[in-house]
Design a protein around this motif. Structure first.
Motif, PDB file in Angstrom:
ATOM      1  N   THR A  33       0.815  -1.223   0.000  1.00 30.16           N
ATOM      2  CA  THR A  33       0.000   0.000   0.000  1.00 30.16           C
ATOM      3  C   THR A  33       0.845   1.267   0.000  1.00 30.16           C
ATOM      4  OG1 THR A  33      -0.131  -0.006   2.433  1.00 30.16           O
ATOM      5  CG2 THR A  33      -1.869  -1.165   1.210  1.00 30.16           C
ATOM      6  N   ARG A  34       2.150   1.123  -0.009  1.00 32.29           N
ATOM      7  CA  ARG A  34       3.029   2.287   0.002  1.00 32.29           C
ATOM      8  C   ARG A  34       3.160   2.859  -1.416  1.00 32.29           C
ATOM      9  NH1 ARG A  34       3.561   5.024   4.039  1.00 32.29           N
ATOM     10  NH2 ARG A  34       5.611   5.764   3.360  1.00 32.29           N
ATOM     11  N   PRO A  35       3.397   4.173  -1.548  1.00 30.92           N
ATOM     12  CA  PRO A  35       3.561   4.771  -2.881  1.00 30.92           C
ATOM     13  C   PRO A  35       4.719   4.126  -3.640  1.00 30.92           C
ATOM     14  CG  PRO A  35       3.280   6.476  -1.213  1.00 30.92           C
ATOM     15  CD  PRO A  35       3.476   5.187  -0.473  1.00 30.92           C
ATOM     16  N   ALA A  36       4.480   3.826  -4.903  1.00 32.72           N
ATOM     17  CA  ALA A  36       5.499   3.182  -5.741  1.00 32.72           C
ATOM     18  C   ALA A  36       6.005   4.126  -6.821  1.00 32.72           C
ATOM     19  CB  ALA A  36       4.931   1.924  -6.389  1.00 32.72           C
ATOM     20  N   ILE A  37       5.081   4.797  -7.500  1.00 33.23           N
ATOM     21  CA  ILE A  37       5.436   5.655  -8.633  1.00 33.23           C
ATOM     22  C   ILE A  37       4.618   6.931  -8.575  1.00 33.23           C
ATOM     23  CG2 ILE A  37       5.289   5.918 -11.149  1.00 33.23           C
ATOM     24  CD1 ILE A  37       5.968   2.974 -11.416  1.00 33.23           C
ATOM     25  N   ASP A  38       5.297   8.034  -8.790  1.00 32.23           N
ATOM     26  CA  ASP A  38       4.625   9.309  -9.060  1.00 32.23           C
ATOM     27  C   ASP A  38       5.027   9.720 -10.468  1.00 32.23           C
ATOM     28  OD1 ASP A  38       3.363  12.055  -7.837  1.00 32.23           O
ATOM     29  OD2 ASP A  38       5.003  12.473  -9.239  1.00 32.23           O
ATOM     30  N   PHE A  39       4.036   9.843 -11.343  1.00 31.98           N
ATOM     31  CA  PHE A  39       4.310  10.246 -12.723  1.00 31.98           C
ATOM     32  C   PHE A  39       3.552  11.527 -13.023  1.00 31.98           C
ATOM     33  CE2 PHE A  39       3.560   9.918 -17.422  1.00 31.98           C
ATOM     34  CZ  PHE A  39       4.881  10.104 -17.798  1.00 31.98           C
ATOM     35  N   LEU A  40       4.254  12.645 -12.912  1.00 32.20           N
ATOM     36  CA  LEU A  40       3.693  13.958 -13.209  1.00 32.20           C
ATOM     37  C   LEU A  40       2.412  14.225 -12.426  1.00 32.20           C
ATOM     38  CD1 LEU A  40       4.321  13.965 -17.085  1.00 32.20           C
ATOM     39  CD2 LEU A  40       5.811  14.818 -15.266  1.00 32.20           C
ATOM     40  N   GLY A  41       2.374  13.697 -11.194  1.00 31.47           N
ATOM     41  CA  GLY A  41       1.240  13.962 -10.319  1.00 31.47           C
ATOM     42  C   GLY A  41       0.281  12.813 -10.149  1.00 31.47           C
ATOM     43  N   ARG A  42       0.413  11.748 -10.943  1.00 36.42           N
ATOM     44  CA  ARG A  42      -0.443  10.573 -10.770  1.00 36.42           C
ATOM     45  C   ARG A  42       0.339   9.489 -10.036  1.00 36.42           C
ATOM     46  NH1 ARG A  42      -3.657   6.884 -15.297  1.00 36.42           N
ATOM     47  NH2 ARG A  42      -4.552   5.434 -13.781  1.00 36.42           N
ATOM     48  N   GLY A  43      -0.314   8.811  -9.101  1.00 39.54           N
ATOM     49  CA  GLY A  43       0.397   7.850  -8.282  1.00 39.54           C
ATOM     50  C   GLY A  43      -0.148   6.449  -8.346  1.00 39.54           C
ATOM     51  N   TRP A  44       0.723   5.473  -8.080  1.00 40.62           N
ATOM     52  CA  TRP A  44       0.399   4.054  -7.960  1.00 40.62           C
ATOM     53  C   TRP A  44       1.109   3.520  -6.726  1.00 40.62           C
ATOM     54  CZ3 TRP A  44       1.243   6.560 -12.456  1.00 40.62           C
ATOM     55  CH2 TRP A  44       0.365   6.356 -13.531  1.00 40.62           C
ATOM     56  N   ASN A  45       0.535   2.518  -6.078  1.00 39.54           N
ATOM     57  CA  ASN A  45       1.246   1.855  -4.994  1.00 39.54           C
ATOM     58  C   ASN A  45       1.876   0.564  -5.516  1.00 39.54           C
ATOM     59  OD1 ASN A  45      -0.670  -0.320  -4.774  1.00 39.54           O
ATOM     60  ND2 ASN A  45      -1.960   0.942  -3.448  1.00 39.54           N
ATOM     61  N   TRP A  46       2.682  -0.072  -4.655  1.00 44.39           N
ATOM     62  CA  TRP A  46       3.423  -1.253  -5.123  1.00 44.39           C
ATOM     63  C   TRP A  46       2.505  -2.429  -5.436  1.00 44.39           C
ATOM     64  CZ3 TRP A  46       7.664  -0.803  -7.406  1.00 44.39           C
ATOM     65  CH2 TRP A  46       8.583   0.170  -7.041  1.00 44.39           C
ATOM     66  N   GLY A  47       1.407  -2.546  -4.718  1.00 43.01           N
ATOM     67  CA  GLY A  47       0.462  -3.607  -5.049  1.00 43.01           C
ATOM     68  C   GLY A  47      -0.129  -3.431  -6.432  1.00 43.01           C
ATOM     69  N   GLU A  48      -0.450  -2.190  -6.792  1.00 43.43           N
ATOM     70  CA  GLU A  48      -1.023  -1.915  -8.117  1.00 43.43           C
ATOM     71  C   GLU A  48      -0.007  -2.166  -9.234  1.00 43.43           C
ATOM     72  OE1 GLU A  48      -4.200   1.601  -6.833  1.00 43.43           O
ATOM     73  OE2 GLU A  48      -2.095   2.102  -7.226  1.00 43.43           O
ATOM     74  N   ILE A  49       1.230  -1.749  -9.018  1.00 43.58           N
ATOM     75  CA  ILE A  49       2.255  -1.961 -10.047  1.00 43.58           C
ATOM     76  C   ILE A  49       2.515  -3.449 -10.249  1.00 43.58           C
ATOM     77  CG2 ILE A  49       4.705  -1.637 -10.592  1.00 43.58           C
ATOM     78  CD1 ILE A  49       2.996   0.843 -11.068  1.00 43.58           C
ATOM     79  N   ALA A  50       2.585  -4.202  -9.155  1.00 44.91           N
ATOM     80  CA  ALA A  50       2.813  -5.643  -9.264  1.00 44.91           C
ATOM     81  C   ALA A  50       1.651  -6.339  -9.972  1.00 44.91           C
ATOM     82  CB  ALA A  50       3.026  -6.247  -7.880  1.00 44.91           C
ATOM     83  N   ALA A  51       0.410  -5.911  -9.690  1.00 50.61           N
ATOM     84  CA  ALA A  51      -0.756  -6.512 -10.342  1.00 50.61           C
ATOM     85  C   ALA A  51      -0.746  -6.228 -11.844  1.00 50.61           C
ATOM     86  CB  ALA A  51      -2.040  -5.984  -9.701  1.00 50.61           C
TER      87      ALA A  51
END
Length: 552
Positions: A33-51
């Motif tokens: 649930t921790r922040p993984a990526i910030d791309f120009l203001g949009r964010g994903w957590n590590w669970g979302e990136i892995a999925a």
């Protein structure tokens, strides 16, 4: 071998050989649930990136990706790069990194050399128009197209589609094209793949090697995961799951692939991604996200200092490492006044995944690139007689042993044999180790030109020059450049009965080289230096330019 010549033992360290894709699995498990990526203001957590990576891996397997399948990434720093990098590895494929700034000719050459069958690209015209032309010529079985607008925050994405539509490529319908959204629309998990970390190739990373001819270093899963473990073991204490890493260095470059992306994944850091260097956007991102870790090249630190001004406080940065080119003492100290933390230097090359040495946090020594990473042995050998180890303090060729050293060059056994001596990798660089095992680089055997942390190959420039109808002979060398460290300069002679100006040759080269490779200047001469056997010789021109610099 005498005792004086024996390489110094390093701290006991054993890397765990593992499939590289498991690094993302661990990040999802530990920091989901921790922040993984910030791309120009949009964010994903590590669970979302892995999925997303799992879904993309399953989609790749549906396309036929299996062990040994070469999948190219021709992407700037976007969430797609992280997702697709790990998706390819989890599907069993091999990542082939491509510089989006490469010309169509350069990309085509690498595609043919590597055997890339699937390419992942972005629907930005500047990048995709080159991929599209190659696809039209049948070079790819599939082209996976990622949407720039879809990766942006919703309002920014809408505005991008409305007001920057000219920057978007028109993607034809049907084969070989496949949208990223379609790729991830199937199964949620890929089929398990049995990876042999010590032998299966995770990445083909292109390098000029010692000859200037680009070759693919075969980096195994064990090479890549070991180097991340080594970097982590040699780094200052980290607050895992809470650090923020500035991701401006391009991930297709081996330095950023390991020291930013994979390192960030391993500690659950938030990756602050920038698709290109825009100083206004970069300074805004730094102010908004307050990165704690800042990997960079010397020109980046200089640019940040210039943009920030001497009074700016960047004391939230607690760890930064400079690589790709030597950083000046003035440049390091200037950035340190802003960040209140030491600028640590490192050394490596594509063949070592890439990090070999790094400055210990507690022992900065200006002019040095640090000490060997845990588990790494640096040897100094006689360049003329590489079987002979040099005594401590004497200059020689830097050679490396360690779990991060490549398996070899892809499809080039002869070239592989040339760069190993007694099992140690010959780097082609000249240096020495001091009494405390700090490495100092004093010269380069290679003719590589280091432009702002990028390797520029003189032969590529020379071959492009030879395509000009008036050019007879061509020599490219590196000359000092106050901003980039080095810049290419091209010397040419003209064919009898022809005419050309330096400006005309430069204009010609702009259609044959990428921006980094464009010479700073072109000088037309009546003759060029040659060796006794008639080969063109660079050393006289290098000496001339050095003398000019000394006088200025």
């Amino acid at each position: 071998m005498n005792d004086l010549a024996a390489p110094r033992p390093v701290a006991e360290f054993t890397a765990v050989a593992r499939p590289a894709g498991t690094m993302l699995d661990d990040a999802a498990r530990r920091f989901g649930t921790r922040p993984a990526i910030d791309f120009l203001g949009r964010g994903w957590n590590w669970g979302e990136i892995a999925a997303l990576a799992d879904r993309a891996a399953a989609g790749l397997q549906k396309l036929g990706v299996a062990k040994g399948t070469r999948v190219g990434l021709c992407l700037p720093n976007t969430p797609y790069f992280v997702v697709m990098y790990f998706a390819i590895l989890k599907a069993g494929g091999t990542v082939v990194n491509y510089n989006p700034l490469y010309t169509e000719r350069e990309i085509a050459a690498q595609v043919r050399d590597s055997g890339t069958t699937i390419m992942v690209s972005l629907d930005v015209a500047m990048i995709h128009e080159k991929i599209g032309k190659l696809a039209a010529n049948g070079l790819f079985q599939r082209v996976i197209v990622c949407s720039m607008a879809a990766a942006l925050p919703p309002l920014k994405g809408l505005l991008f589609r409305l007001f920057k539509s000219k920057e978007l490529a028109k993607i034809p319908a049907g084969l070989p094209y496949l949208r990223f959204e379609t790729l991830i629309s199937g199964a949620a998990k890929p089929s398990p793949v049995a990876i042999d970390p010590e032998n299966d190739i995770a990445t083909l990373q292109y390098t000029g090697g010692t000859t200037g001819v680009p070759k693919a270093a075969m980096l195994t899963h064990a090479n890549i995961t070991a180097n991340v473990q080594q970097v982590l073991a040699g780094s200052p204490p980290m607050d895992e799951g809470a650090e923020r890493i500035m991701g401006i260095l391009p991930f297709f470059h081996v330095f950023a692939m390991t020291a930013v992306m994979n390192f960030g994944v391993s500690i659950g850091a938030e990756l602050i991604l920038m698709p290109r260097l825009d100083m206004k956007m970069l300074m805004a991102a730094i102010a908004r996200k307050r990165p704690t870790i800042m990997p960079g090249v010397p020109t980046l630190y200089t640019a940040i200092c210039n943009a920030a001004g001497e009074g700016k406080d960047l004391s939230f940065i607690k760890f930064c490492i400079s690589g790709g080119a030597p950083i000046s003492i003035e440049g390091a100290e200037r950035f340190e006044r802003l960040s209140k933390c030491a600028v640590l230097e490192g050394y490596g090359l594509s063949e070592t995944s890439p990090v070999v040495t790094a400055t210990p946090p507690s022992g900065v020594r200006r002019g040095s690139v640090g000490t060997p990473l845990p588990g790494t042995i640096v040897e100094i050998r006689d360049p003329e007689h590489p079987e002979r180890l040099m005594p401590q303090g004497e200059r020689g060729e830097i050679c490396v042993r360690g779990p991060q050293v490549m398996k070899g060059y892809y499809n080039r056994p002869d070239e592989t044999a040339k760069v190993f001596v007694d099992g140690a990798l010959r780097t082609g660089d000249i240096g020495y180790l001091d009494a405390d095992n700090y490495l100092f680089i004093v010269d380069r055997i290679k003719d590589l030109i280091l432009c702002g942390g990028y390797n520029v190959y003189p032969r590529v420039i020379e071959e492009a020059a030879y395509q000009h109808p008036s050019v007879q002979d061509a020599i490219a060398i590196g000359i000092p450049d106050t901003y980039r460290g080095q810049a290419p300069k091209l010397f040419v002679t003209l064919r009898p009965g022809t005419k050309a100006t330096p400006e005309e040759i430069l204009a010609f080269l702009k259609d044959h080289l990428n921006k980094i490779e464009i010479p700073k200047s072109v000088e037309i001469r009546e003759t060029l230096p040659k060796t006794m056997v008639g080969k063109l010789s660079k050393k006289e021109l290098v000496a001339e330019e050095a003398a000019k610099t000394a006088k200025s």
